[in-house]
Design a protein around this motif. Sequence first.
Motif, PDB file in Angstrom:
ATOM      1  N   CYS A  96      84.562  -5.731  81.697  1.00  0.00           N
ATOM      2  CA  CYS A  96      84.490  -6.901  80.820  1.00  0.00           C
ATOM      3  C   CYS A  96      83.053  -7.008  80.325  1.00  0.00           C
ATOM      4  CB  CYS A  96      84.909  -8.152  81.594  1.00  0.00           C
ATOM      5  SG  CYS A  96      85.372  -9.534  80.582  1.00  0.00           S
ATOM      6  N   ASP A 122      90.453 -13.115  79.958  1.00  0.00           N
ATOM      7  CA  ASP A 122      90.166 -12.645  78.606  1.00  0.00           C
ATOM      8  C   ASP A 122      88.886 -11.818  78.664  1.00  0.00           C
ATOM      9  OD1 ASP A 122      89.956 -12.223  75.904  1.00  0.00           O
ATOM     10  OD2 ASP A 122      89.209 -14.229  75.458  1.00  0.00           O
ATOM     11  N   CYS A 123      89.002 -10.532  78.384  1.00  0.00           N
ATOM     12  CA  CYS A 123      87.839  -9.632  78.409  1.00  0.00           C
ATOM     13  C   CYS A 123      87.487  -9.145  77.015  1.00  0.00           C
ATOM     14  CB  CYS A 123      88.119  -8.447  79.327  1.00  0.00           C
ATOM     15  SG  CYS A 123      88.180  -8.888  81.055  1.00  0.00           S
ATOM     16  N   ASP A 125      88.515  -7.452  74.122  1.00  0.00           N
ATOM     17  CA  ASP A 125      89.520  -6.634  73.458  1.00  0.00           C
ATOM     18  C   ASP A 125      90.774  -6.431  74.292  1.00  0.00           C
ATOM     19  OD1 ASP A 125      88.214  -5.141  75.349  1.00  0.00           O
ATOM     20  OD2 ASP A 125      88.240  -3.285  74.183  1.00  0.00           O
ATOM     21  N   ARG A 126      90.746  -6.829  75.561  1.00  0.00           N
ATOM     22  CA  ARG A 126      91.898  -6.617  76.429  1.00  0.00           C
ATOM     23  C   ARG A 126      92.015  -7.758  77.426  1.00  0.00           C
ATOM     24  NH1 ARG A 126      93.461  -1.433  80.114  1.00  0.00           N
ATOM     25  NH2 ARG A 126      95.505  -2.229  80.645  1.00  0.00           N
ATOM     26  N   ARG A 128      93.426  -8.990  81.214  1.00  0.00           N
ATOM     27  CA  ARG A 128      93.793  -8.481  82.536  1.00  0.00           C
ATOM     28  C   ARG A 128      94.418  -9.631  83.315  1.00  0.00           C
ATOM     29  NH1 ARG A 128      91.641  -3.378  83.350  1.00  0.00           N
ATOM     30  NH2 ARG A 128      93.314  -3.435  84.869  1.00  0.00           N
TER      31      ARG A 128
END
Length: 152
Positions: A96, A122-123, A125-126, A128
């Motif tokens: 992240c 919320d990282c 672009d992705r 988890r």
Amino acid sequence: MSHSCGTHRCHRVSCEGRRSPWAPVRTPARTPLRRMSVGRCGAPLLEGHRTPTDVHRLAQHMAEVLVGRRAPEVLRAHLTVPVREELRRLRGSVVCVMTPRLTRVFHQRLGVDGMEASAVIDCGDRARVFAFRLRKEEGRWVCTRLETDRRR
């Protein structure tokens, strides 16, 4: 400008009691036949957005450990030994670039002094996810089980 319905009559087709062609259609997916109080397996539905503040805070701290911005020893009072060892092993495993931000935390009560929760990190672009099980001990929540979306 507003007007009363009795003094002004609209002559458009959609105002004459017919359905508008743009109105949503009632389908079983949109309108359930009955209001569900329990899930498919008989468990109560998730309570969703009413997650207690201390559980949400614990989830945020655990997300920071998974990203590598916090040591698992800081959460010693809120983790059992196996969970602390698991967090120590997983520390920094979630990539992240920014400070982890929880977009959602869901919970479900398991009896009087138990709870199961899941959180979405919320990282950028992705996203988890991780899930954990809690029990109330001496007035505080203690994490007894942890599962992440990382492959072992």
